[in-house]
Design a protein around this motif. Structure first.
Motif, PDB file in Angstrom:
ATOM      1  N   VAL A 225      14.612  24.204  52.487  1.00  0.00           N
ATOM      2  CA  VAL A 225      15.359  24.493  53.706  1.00  0.00           C
ATOM      3  C   VAL A 225      14.528  25.375  54.635  1.00  0.00           C
ATOM      4  O   VAL A 225      14.459  25.151  55.850  1.00  0.00           O
ATOM      5  N   SER A 226      13.867  26.381  54.066  1.00  0.00           N
ATOM      6  CA  SER A 226      13.038  27.279  54.880  1.00  0.00           C
ATOM      7  C   SER A 226      11.887  26.525  55.530  1.00  0.00           C
ATOM      8  O   SER A 226      11.533  26.800  56.691  1.00  0.00           O
ATOM      9  N   ARG A 227      11.290  25.605  54.798  1.00  0.00           N
ATOM     10  CA  ARG A 227      10.180  24.836  55.378  1.00  0.00           C
ATOM     11  C   ARG A 227      10.660  24.036  56.597  1.00  0.00           C
ATOM     12  O   ARG A 227       9.940  23.929  57.599  1.00  0.00           O
ATOM     13  N   HIS A 228      11.860  23.513  56.499  1.00  0.00           N
ATOM     14  CA  HIS A 228      12.381  22.755  57.653  1.00  0.00           C
ATOM     15  C   HIS A 228      12.704  23.697  58.810  1.00  0.00           C
ATOM     16  O   HIS A 228      12.497  23.348  59.977  1.00  0.00           O
ATOM     17  N   LEU A 229      13.190  24.886  58.504  1.00  0.00           N
ATOM     18  CA  LEU A 229      13.467  25.864  59.560  1.00  0.00           C
ATOM     19  C   LEU A 229      12.196  26.227  60.310  1.00  0.00           C
ATOM     20  O   LEU A 229      12.223  26.425  61.529  1.00  0.00           O
ATOM     21  N   VAL A 230      11.072  26.321  59.599  1.00  0.00           N
ATOM     22  CA  VAL A 230       9.793  26.627  60.239  1.00  0.00           C
ATOM     23  C   VAL A 230       9.414  25.512  61.204  1.00  0.00           C
ATOM     24  O   VAL A 230       8.939  25.758  62.322  1.00  0.00           O
ATOM     25  N   ARG A 231       9.608  24.260  60.797  1.00  0.00           N
ATOM     26  CA  ARG A 231       9.300  23.138  61.687  1.00  0.00           C
ATOM     27  C   ARG A 231      10.131  23.227  62.972  1.00  0.00           C
ATOM     28  O   ARG A 231       9.650  22.934  64.061  1.00  0.00           O
ATOM     29  N   VAL A 232      11.394  23.593  62.817  1.00  0.00           N
ATOM     30  CA  VAL A 232      12.290  23.646  63.964  1.00  0.00           C
ATOM     31  C   VAL A 232      11.913  24.783  64.902  1.00  0.00           C
ATOM     32  O   VAL A 232      11.805  24.604  66.122  1.00  0.00           O
ATOM     33  N   ILE A 233      11.690  25.991  64.345  1.00  0.00           N
ATOM     34  CA  ILE A 233      11.437  27.154  65.189  1.00  0.00           C
ATOM     35  C   ILE A 233      10.098  27.054  65.905  1.00  0.00           C
ATOM     36  O   ILE A 233       9.881  27.692  66.940  1.00  0.00           O
ATOM     37  N   ASN A 234       9.186  26.255  65.367  1.00  0.00           N
ATOM     38  CA  ASN A 234       7.884  26.061  66.015  1.00  0.00           C
ATOM     39  C   ASN A 234       7.944  25.102  67.191  1.00  0.00           C
ATOM     40  O   ASN A 234       6.927  24.848  67.846  1.00  0.00           O
ATOM     41  N   ARG A 235       9.110  24.571  67.467  1.00  0.00           N
ATOM     42  CA  ARG A 235       9.289  23.637  68.588  1.00  0.00           C
ATOM     43  C   ARG A 235      10.398  24.171  69.480  1.00  0.00           C
ATOM     44  O   ARG A 235      11.574  24.151  69.115  1.00  0.00           O
ATOM     45  N   ALA A 236      10.039  24.604  70.648  1.00  0.00           N
ATOM     46  CA  ALA A 236      10.997  25.243  71.559  1.00  0.00           C
ATOM     47  C   ALA A 236      12.109  24.272  71.955  1.00  0.00           C
ATOM     48  O   ALA A 236      11.847  23.123  72.332  1.00  0.00           O
ATOM     49  N   VAL A 238      14.290  22.767  70.178  1.00  0.00           N
ATOM     50  CA  VAL A 238      14.611  21.705  69.224  1.00  0.00           C
ATOM     51  C   VAL A 238      15.578  22.241  68.166  1.00  0.00           C
ATOM     52  O   VAL A 238      15.457  23.390  67.725  1.00  0.00           O
ATOM     53  N   SER A 239      16.534  21.426  67.763  1.00  0.00           N
ATOM     54  CA  SER A 239      17.488  21.794  66.711  1.00  0.00           C
ATOM     55  C   SER A 239      17.101  21.118  65.406  1.00  0.00           C
ATOM     56  O   SER A 239      16.261  20.206  65.382  1.00  0.00           O
ATOM     57  N   GLY A 240      17.756  21.567  64.336  1.00  0.00           N
ATOM     58  CA  GLY A 240      17.448  21.006  63.018  1.00  0.00           C
ATOM     59  C   GLY A 240      18.659  20.373  62.375  1.00  0.00           C
ATOM     60  O   GLY A 240      19.788  20.854  62.529  1.00  0.00           O
ATOM     61  N   LEU A 241      18.426  19.273  61.661  1.00  0.00           N
ATOM     62  CA  LEU A 241      19.477  18.604  60.890  1.00  0.00           C
ATOM     63  C   LEU A 241      18.915  18.276  59.519  1.00  0.00           C
ATOM     64  O   LEU A 241      17.863  17.628  59.412  1.00  0.00           O
ATOM     65  N   MET A 242      19.589  18.753  58.491  1.00  0.00           N
ATOM     66  CA  MET A 242      19.156  18.478  57.128  1.00  0.00           C
ATOM     67  C   MET A 242      20.287  17.758  56.408  1.00  0.00           C
ATOM     68  O   MET A 242      21.464  18.156  56.519  1.00  0.00           O
ATOM     69  N   ILE A 243      19.956  16.704  55.692  1.00  0.00           N
ATOM     70  CA  ILE A 243      20.957  15.932  54.960  1.00  0.00           C
ATOM     71  C   ILE A 243      20.551  15.893  53.493  1.00  0.00           C
ATOM     72  O   ILE A 243      19.439  15.465  53.156  1.00  0.00           O
ATOM     73  N   SER A 244      21.457  16.348  52.632  1.00  0.00           N
ATOM     74  CA  SER A 244      21.176  16.439  51.198  1.00  0.00           C
ATOM     75  C   SER A 244      22.165  15.584  50.421  1.00  0.00           C
ATOM     76  O   SER A 244      23.351  15.516  50.757  1.00  0.00           O
TER      77      SER A 244
END
Length: 308
Positions: A225-236, A238-244
């Motif tokens: 989850v943290s790795r995906h948050l890093v991808r999101v925060i590095n893109r101004a 942009v929002s994140g969606l994770m599906i588990s």
């Protein structure tokens, strides 16, 4: 038809003229032949009115077969404008009768046009309803197909292949709702080494979401989850969606809650998508509601049919 019987003899000076007038409207020789024979044998025994009445009567008896001739006959009368060819004593009366027939035809045509417009409107409604029904049937078939394909994934032993299949299915689910998508892609460094693997990108209401899919045997912990948050925060912006497929651990959910001060992060479950497909409901509405709850209620992990 009674008006025609009174009018046509006034428009024609002779009995032969009446026959020719009727012939000019398309009356067949089969109907006119007997009248010609009568005129040849005894002209005095047959009047212009009798000729007109007999022919119109027979045209009426023909039903739809004589419809074209009857219409042509009406047209010839309503378009008649040279009353100088009539007997002088008949001209005024002929004008009045032609005007009367024009009025009757005009009223009839108005009703016919209204009926035609009603028929066209009804046909348009029927066509629109059928188009809607066809669209719903096609949409239902697509939902059913996607449900079947997701169900098939649960029996797949190759986890890598299953992940790829799920990515493809997710793209189809979003596109079914008219949501802009970009399929999985990889960002690479200059030496060609993979820097980031993005499972997908969707755009809804002008907002871009980076999508990450996970099918683990246990709830996702904080690391993926943290790795995906890093991808999101590095893109101004942009929002994140994770599906588990297996839910999330409490630390992972808490990390997303803390992230909400920086941007939007939405956590979803595969079972929510299955439920949406079963109900044939909008995945766009689902994502909007989850985003709204993440922003306003600071709840990134709100589950369909549990929290809303």
């Amino acid at each position: 038809m009674a008006l025609l019987t009174d009018t046509i003899p006034l428009l024609c000076r002779s009995k032969d003229d009446v026959v020719n007038f009727l012939r000019g409207a398309g009356t067949s020789e089969a109907l006119l032949g007997r009248i010609r024979e009568q005129l040849a044998l005894d002209r005095g025994a047959v009047s212009k009115y009798k000729i007109t009445r007999d022919v119109i009567g027979q045209l009426n008896e023909q039903g739809d077969q004589g419809l074209g001739v009857r219409r042509a006959l009406l047209r010839r009368v309503t378009e008649f404008d040279d009353f100088s060819t009539c007997w002088p004593d008949d001209q005024l009366k002929a004008r009045g009768l032609v005007a009367q027939i024009r009025d009757v035809v005009g009223v009839k045509d108005s009703f016919t046009r209204m009926q035609q417009e009603r028929d066209q409107e009804r046909e348009a409604h029927v066509a629109a309803r059928r188009a809607t029904e066809d669209k719903l049937r096609r949409r239902g078939a697509l939902y059913a197909d996607l449900r079947t394909q997701i169900s098939n994934l649960f029996g797949m032993e190759d986890t890598h292949k299953r992940g790829l299949e799920l990515e493809s299915l997710l793209n189809r689910i979003f596109s079914l709702d008219g949501i802009g998508i970009r399929e999985a892609f990889t960002l690479r460094l200059e030496d060609g080494e993979a820097a980031e693997q993005i499972d997908g990108v969707v755009e809804l209401d002008g907002q871009i979401y980076l999508v990450e899919l996970k099918w683990w045997a246990k709830p996702l912990d904080i690391n993926p989850v943290s790795r995906h948050l890093v991808r999101v925060i590095n893109r101004a912006g942009v929002s994140g969606l994770m599906i588990s497929a297996s839910g999330y651990s409490s630390p992972a959910v808490q990390e997303c809650e803390r992230f909400l001060v920086h941007g939007v992060m939405v956590l979803g479950e595969l079972r929510e998508l299955v439920l949406l497909l079963e109900r044939e409901e909008s995945i766009g509405s689902w994502l909007r509601q989850k985003t709204r709850m993440a922003k306003l209620e600071r709840r990134p992990y709100a589950v369909l049919d549990v929290d809303f």
